[in-house]
Design an enzyme around this catalytic site. Structure first.
Site, PDB file in Angstrom:
ATOM      1  N   HIS A 148       0.825  -1.211   0.000  1.00 14.04           N
ATOM      2  CA  HIS A 148       0.000   0.000   0.000  1.00 14.04           C
ATOM      3  C   HIS A 148       0.859   1.261   0.000  1.00 14.04           C
ATOM      4  O   HIS A 148       0.619   2.202  -0.755  1.00 14.04           O
ATOM      5  CB  HIS A 148      -0.895   0.026   1.247  1.00 14.04           C
ATOM      6  CG  HIS A 148      -1.884  -1.091   1.314  1.00 14.04           C
ATOM      7  ND1 HIS A 148      -2.928  -1.213   0.429  1.00 14.04           N
ATOM      8  CD2 HIS A 148      -2.002  -2.121   2.173  1.00 14.04           C
ATOM      9  CE1 HIS A 148      -3.640  -2.284   0.742  1.00 14.04           C
ATOM     10  NE2 HIS A 148      -3.100  -2.851   1.789  1.00 14.04           N
ATOM     11  N   GLU A 183      -6.251 -12.889 -16.040  1.00 11.50           N
ATOM     12  CA  GLU A 183      -5.444 -12.688 -14.833  1.00 11.50           C
ATOM     13  C   GLU A 183      -5.381 -13.954 -13.981  1.00 11.50           C
ATOM     14  O   GLU A 183      -4.767 -13.959 -12.921  1.00 11.50           O
ATOM     15  CB  GLU A 183      -6.005 -11.528 -14.009  1.00 11.50           C
ATOM     16  CG  GLU A 183      -7.493 -11.629 -13.728  1.00 11.50           C
ATOM     17  CD  GLU A 183      -8.071 -10.344 -13.167  1.00 11.50           C
ATOM     18  OE1 GLU A 183      -7.321  -9.544 -12.586  1.00 11.50           O
ATOM     19  OE2 GLU A 183      -9.294 -10.145 -13.305  1.00 11.50           O
ATOM     20  N   ASP A 237      -2.215  -9.696 -10.976  1.00  7.37           N
ATOM     21  CA  ASP A 237      -2.828 -10.906 -10.430  1.00  7.37           C
ATOM     22  C   ASP A 237      -2.327 -12.156 -11.135  1.00  7.37           C
ATOM     23  O   ASP A 237      -2.204 -13.219 -10.519  1.00  7.37           O
ATOM     24  CB  ASP A 237      -4.352 -10.830 -10.521  1.00  7.37           C
ATOM     25  CG  ASP A 237      -4.956 -10.089  -9.330  1.00  7.37           C
ATOM     26  OD1 ASP A 237      -4.221  -9.865  -8.341  1.00  7.37           O
ATOM     27  OD2 ASP A 237      -6.144  -9.738  -9.395  1.00  7.37           O
ATOM     28  N   CYS A 249      -2.420  -4.493 -19.030  1.00 11.18           N
ATOM     29  CA  CYS A 249      -2.806  -3.353 -18.199  1.00 11.18           C
ATOM     30  C   CYS A 249      -2.308  -3.452 -16.765  1.00 11.18           C
ATOM     31  O   CYS A 249      -2.777  -2.734 -15.885  1.00 11.18           O
ATOM     32  CB  CYS A 249      -4.325  -3.179 -18.206  1.00 11.18           C
ATOM     33  SG  CYS A 249      -5.238  -4.630 -17.677  1.00 11.18           S
TER      34      CYS A 249
END
Length: 606
Positions: free
Chosen positions: A220, A464, A488, A535
């Site tokens: 984060h 993903e 992912d 992406c």
């Protein structure tokens, strides 16, 4: 040479290269993870996490209700503080706003009728102890339970639990928490760990950089540092050892992952030149905004931006992006207790489409659920949130939600070019079921006389999940386009939680298995004659640009700030050579060797 005083050091917040008299000796060079590019030359500001010492006190029976009320008031106040931070998250935009928004949603849930709240009240009543001690004991109990579980997701939530505990204790003791007030000019925040909430409080106008002992490149805090364009190095072992003092000169090189404490005049002069070169290159890149992304041998590449919040549109247009390759729609569902109506979603999406002025907007249906807490959806956290009821699985389980969102997107398509992207597709059947729902909504809208695009928007599949990549051939014949989500895809392929600091260093998109899944997906799209876009984080990293082009990718979507950097890389790339190099790389079986070859290829072409 004059021996510098502490006053001299504070005055030299950006030490001049020639002023040897104000620079302390004893230079120390430390290495960590460079997570946000740029060079900061400033002074150390030691950050305190705000830990509070707690004393346990017995309370009289007739004071139990009053103590519970005092705790309840502290929890309510903490909830208001989280709401204020949520407002700030909305203004942050970008990945930082998304990450902080998810985190604060979790905080808010912990402050309303949760196990934590119930446990503290039970300790106050059952053990007849003061609220501060009850909070501390309950937090410690939850943390011990989480740490005992063999679950990386729960282990990573320990820091969040402790942060909520500190917030409650500060409110109970009326302890103000103003960690970044009265900062010296060009302060470099040095800490053991920075929470995302604390990082959100940083003002790039006063803070030059960030250096911490804890933290990973995909956590984060790292994402938020990049969004704030704050040169940052995390995961620096030994950073707080050796008597580091506030006010000392320090350099942070966010590209190389290097921190220099008490730099010599020669080192300062070197980094001043590096910083000048970096700022010059950034100004040059800004001039590429209206220049097409074309390789040296004439191949046209589509460069688009990822977007989390509508207030990022100006930045997207300023970057020179040719469209929005990924509009994450979760913001519509976050920070609220009710589900947004179809009309509300339509109005927001229509505004985005109109502001893009003819550029394509790819709207991803909500990827909420699991660890992306959206209270409005009533999602419970499963035993393994990343693999649970989320994304299209949740949409098909709750067709009312999916129908409303698809209808809103279809209506927005009447105002400009739109594509619909379905996240976490694992099977052809999921895509077929989604397309059936979309056709149902098309018929409903037409029956009502509501305008939509003609023909309707393309429907794409997010690749993903390894299973989707391995069955890309069959999915490609049901999809109108692919969007390969490398974040992912890497995480699931390598069974690594990139937010878990204990294993984050093992997260490697250059692992041969990940590259082969990307290649297989790109080739399946080519055979089916549908576009394929990358992406994920790989798309925005210029180190991987030539490799992705060599694997057949002609469409990249990334964080807005990376668009000019990648465009510059594309314009220096020869596609024929990149394709040949990609073949050599794909013959390798060792990730380290792949990285070595890629570095050599990039250096040779630079």
């Amino acid at each position: 040479m004059k021996t510098p005083t502490s006053t001299d050091t504070l005055k030299a917040s950006v030490p001049p290269a020639s002023a040897e008299a104000v620079v302390p000796t004893g230079e120390i060079i430390l290495e960590g993870l460079g997570v946000a590019r740029g060079i900061a030359i400033g002074v150390v500001h030691l950050h305190d996490s705000g830990a509070i010492s707690v004393q346990e006190r017995r309370i009289a029976a007739n004071r139990i209700e009053a103590e519970c009320a005092r705790f309840s008031a502290a929890a309510v106040r903490a909830g208001h503080q989280v709401e204020q931070l949520q407002e700030k998250a909305g203004h942050l935009g970008g990945a930082a706003g998304e990450e902080l928004g998810y985190l604060l949603d979790a905080y808010r849930q912990m402050l309303h009728g949760s196990r934590l709240i119930r446990g503290v009240e039970q300790r106050i009543r059952g053990d007849r102890i003061n609220a501060e001690a009850a909070v501390q004991q309950e937090i410690n109990g939850i943390v011990r339970g989480f740490e005992a579980m063999d679950d990386s997701y729960l282990a990573a939530r320990v820091a969040d639990i402790r942060d909520i505990g500190r917030r409650l204790l500060r409110n109970l003791t009326n302890t103000p928490y103003r960690p970044f007030t009265a900062l010296p000019k060009n302060a470099v925040i040095v800490a053991d760990e920075m929470t995302p909430a604390d990082t959100a409080l940083l003002d790039p106008g006063h803070v030059a950089g960030l250096a911490t002992v804890q933290g990973g490149a995909e956590g984060h805090t790292a994402i938020m540092a990049r969004s704030l364009s704050l040169p940052s190095v995390l995961g620096i072992s030994g950073l707080l050892k050796g008597g580091l003092r506030g006010g000392e000169p320090i350099i942070v090189d966010g590209a190389a992952g290097v921190v220099v404490i008490r730099p010599t005049p020669a080192t300062i002069a070197t980094y001043r030149r590096k910083r000048a070169d970096f700022l010059k290159s950034r100004r040059i890149l800004a001039r590429l905004r209206d220049v097409p992304a074309v390789t040296r041998d004439g191949a046209r590449i589509l460069l688009q931006a990822n977007m989390e919040l509508p207030n990022e549109i100006a930045a997207v247009l300023e970057s020179g992006a040719e469209g929005i390759g990924l509009l994450r729609s979760e913001f519509l569902f976050m920070n609220r207790d009710d589900v947004p109506s179809e009309d509300e979603q339509y109005q927001v999406l229509r505004d985005v489409v109109e502001h893009m002025d003819g550029r394509t907007v790819t709207v991803r249906t909500f990827d909420a659920g699991g660890d992306k807490l959206a209270p409005a959806l009533g999602c419970a956290i499963g035993p393994n949130p990343s693999l649970g009821l989320r994304a299209i699985r949740l949409g098909l389980a709750r067709p009312d939600l999916l129908e409303a969102q698809l209808s809103a997107i279809l209506r927005a398509s009447a105002h400009g070019p739109v594509r619909i992207l379905i996240p976490m597709i694992a099977t052809v059947e999921e895509l077929r079921a989604t397309r059936e729902i979309m056709h149902k909504m098309i018929r409903t809208l037409k029956r009502k006389g509501i305008a939509i695009a003609d023909p309707p928007p393309p429907l794409g599949a997010m690749i993903e999940i390894p299973g989707a990549a391995l069955s890309a051939d069959s999915i490609a014949w049901q999809a109108d386009f692919f969007a390969i989500g490398t974040n992912d895809l890497t995480q699931y392929t390598l069974a690594i939680d990139r937010s878990d600091e204990a294993v984050a260093h093992l997260y490697n998109p250059l692992h041969p298995a990940v590259l082969r899944l990307i290649q297989f997906s790109a080739e399946a799209a080519l055979r089916a004659r549908i576009p394929a876009c990358v992406c994920g984080e790989m798309a925005g990293d210029p180190r991987y640009t030539a490799l992705l082009l060599g694997l057949g990718i002609r469409d990249l979507s990334m964080t807005t700030s990376n668009v000019p950097v990648v465009k510059n890389r594309i314009r220096s790339t020869d596609l024929v050579a990149a394709t040949q190099r990609a073949r050599v790389i794909m013959d390798q079986s060792d990730a380290a060797r792949i990285a070595q070859l890629l570095d050599g290829f990039n250096a040779g072409e630079a």
